[in-house]
Design a protein around this motif. Structure first.
Motif, PDB file in Angstrom:
ATOM      1  N   UNK A  31     -16.202  15.716  43.028  1.00  0.00           N
ATOM      2  CA  UNK A  31     -17.519  16.348  43.021  1.00  0.00           C
ATOM      3  C   UNK A  31     -18.488  15.591  43.917  1.00  0.00           C
ATOM      4  N   UNK A  32     -19.627  16.200  44.122  1.00  0.00           N
ATOM      5  CA  UNK A  32     -20.651  15.711  45.045  1.00  0.00           C
ATOM      6  C   UNK A  32     -21.639  14.786  44.347  1.00  0.00           C
ATOM      7  N   UNK A  33     -22.603  14.316  45.108  1.00  0.00           N
ATOM      8  CA  UNK A  33     -23.640  13.455  44.568  1.00  0.00           C
ATOM      9  C   UNK A  33     -24.892  14.215  44.195  1.00  0.00           C
ATOM     10  N   UNK A  34     -25.945  13.458  43.908  1.00  0.00           N
ATOM     11  CA  UNK A  34     -27.208  14.064  43.476  1.00  0.00           C
ATOM     12  C   UNK A  34     -28.045  14.560  44.645  1.00  0.00           C
ATOM     13  N   UNK A  35     -27.681  14.176  45.861  1.00  0.00           N
ATOM     14  CA  UNK A  35     -28.488  14.550  47.014  1.00  0.00           C
ATOM     15  C   UNK A  35     -27.834  15.537  47.951  1.00  0.00           C
ATOM     16  N   UNK A  36     -26.707  16.113  47.566  1.00  0.00           N
ATOM     17  CA  UNK A  36     -26.009  17.042  48.440  1.00  0.00           C
ATOM     18  C   UNK A  36     -24.877  17.724  47.719  1.00  0.00           C
ATOM     19  N   UNK A  37     -24.096  18.491  48.479  1.00  0.00           N
ATOM     20  CA  UNK A  37     -23.023  19.259  47.871  1.00  0.00           C
ATOM     21  C   UNK A  37     -21.678  18.930  48.467  1.00  0.00           C
ATOM     22  N   UNK A  38     -20.757  19.879  48.378  1.00  0.00           N
ATOM     23  CA  UNK A  38     -19.391  19.636  48.833  1.00  0.00           C
ATOM     24  C   UNK A  38     -19.267  19.676  50.348  1.00  0.00           C
ATOM     25  N   UNK A  39     -20.382  19.890  51.038  1.00  0.00           N
ATOM     26  CA  UNK A  39     -20.360  19.817  52.500  1.00  0.00           C
ATOM     27  C   UNK A  39     -20.434  18.380  53.003  1.00  0.00           C
ATOM     28  N   UNK A  40     -20.526  17.408  52.116  1.00  0.00           N
ATOM     29  CA  UNK A  40     -20.584  16.003  52.511  1.00  0.00           C
ATOM     30  C   UNK A  40     -19.385  15.655  53.393  1.00  0.00           C
ATOM     31  N   UNK A  41     -19.614  14.811  54.388  1.00  0.00           N
ATOM     32  CA  UNK A  41     -18.573  14.524  55.383  1.00  0.00           C
ATOM     33  C   UNK A  41     -17.314  13.919  54.776  1.00  0.00           C
ATOM     34  N   UNK A  42     -17.461  13.083  53.754  1.00  0.00           N
ATOM     35  CA  UNK A  42     -16.272  12.480  53.159  1.00  0.00           C
ATOM     36  C   UNK A  42     -15.463  13.491  52.366  1.00  0.00           C
ATOM     37  N   UNK A  43     -16.137  14.389  51.659  1.00  0.00           N
ATOM     38  CA  UNK A  43     -15.421  15.400  50.892  1.00  0.00           C
ATOM     39  C   UNK A  43     -14.708  16.384  51.816  1.00  0.00           C
ATOM     40  N   UNK A  44     -15.378  16.785  52.897  1.00  0.00           N
ATOM     41  CA  UNK A  44     -14.730  17.668  53.867  1.00  0.00           C
ATOM     42  C   UNK A  44     -13.511  16.999  54.491  1.00  0.00           C
TER      43      UNK A  44
END
Length: 217
Positions: A31-44
């Motif tokens: 899951x993502x953090x409090x400041x963003x979603x699953x578009x985060x570079x590490x998750x992608x």
């Protein structure tokens, strides 16, 4: 090819976007953090790199993100959403590694033991608020109760690698920490760094892939 599903939880509707492996041996629910979603570079990056290694990646959007809210709720509410969606990531009958970045990493650590997670992946674990090392969240990390990998940016203001407790402090299971040199909390590296942004992400995905491959599941 990815596909998504909506899962109703006690905190609202969550969304799981699946990046399946052709012949999966485990699931990484992250899951993502409090400041963003699953578009985060590490998750992608993980969603692209891990399925060829036999790891199905489930990118989890907490209910507050699905609802379009800008601020994350209290930790208790985040934990409720994660607990209630867990059966959806476990239903394929494979071992499930609980993961998250930043606030999502805290959720994964807090709930891993009760949910029976096979292991925990903590990306950019927020060891303390920036400039407040006395406000340590190390007990959450150390209480995960499962093999744990922390991947941390070398310049993360929420906790640099040298600030983390050593493996001897981990009471149960194996604990490893991998540093991504020069990276900040979002694994961004400055242009003057000795490695490119892609090389930094390759460090991350390579470490996670090797760790998952070595788990005795």
């Amino acid at each position: 090819m990815s596909d998504s599903e909506i899962v109703e939880t006690g905190a609202g509707a969550a969304r799981i976007t699946w990046h399946p492996a052709d012949e999966p041996r485990l699931v990484l629910a992250v899951s993502h953090g409090a400041g963003g979603g699953i578009e985060a570079r590490d998750l992608r990056a993980l969603a692209g790199a891990l399925p060829p290694l036999g790891v199905s990646v489930a990118l989890v959007e907490q209910p507050w993100r699905v609802a379009g809210k800008k601020l994350a709720p209290a930790p208790r509410t985040l934990d409720t959403g994660w607990r209630d969606l867990w059966p959806a990531v476990a239903k394929r009958g494979l071992p499930v590694v609980a993961g998250g970045r930043s606030a999502g990493a805290r959720v994964a650590c807090r709930t891993a033991a009760e949910l029976g997670a096979a292991a925990v992946l903590a990306l950019s674990f927020p060891l303390h608020p920036p400039g407040r090392p006395e406000k340590s969240r190390a007990p959450e990390l150390l209480g995960a109760g499962a093999p744990t990998l922390v991947v941390q940016g070398g310049n993360d203001p929420f906790g640099r690698p040298a600030e983390f407790p050593g493996p001897q402090a981990f009471p149960e299971g194996a604990y490893e920490l991998v540093e991504v040199p020069f990276a900040d909390h979002g694994f961004a590296v400055p242009k003057r760094a000795d490695l490119t942004q892609q090389e930094a992400l390759d460090v991350l995905t390579g470490a996670v892939g090797a760790w998952l491959g070595a788990l005795a599941l």
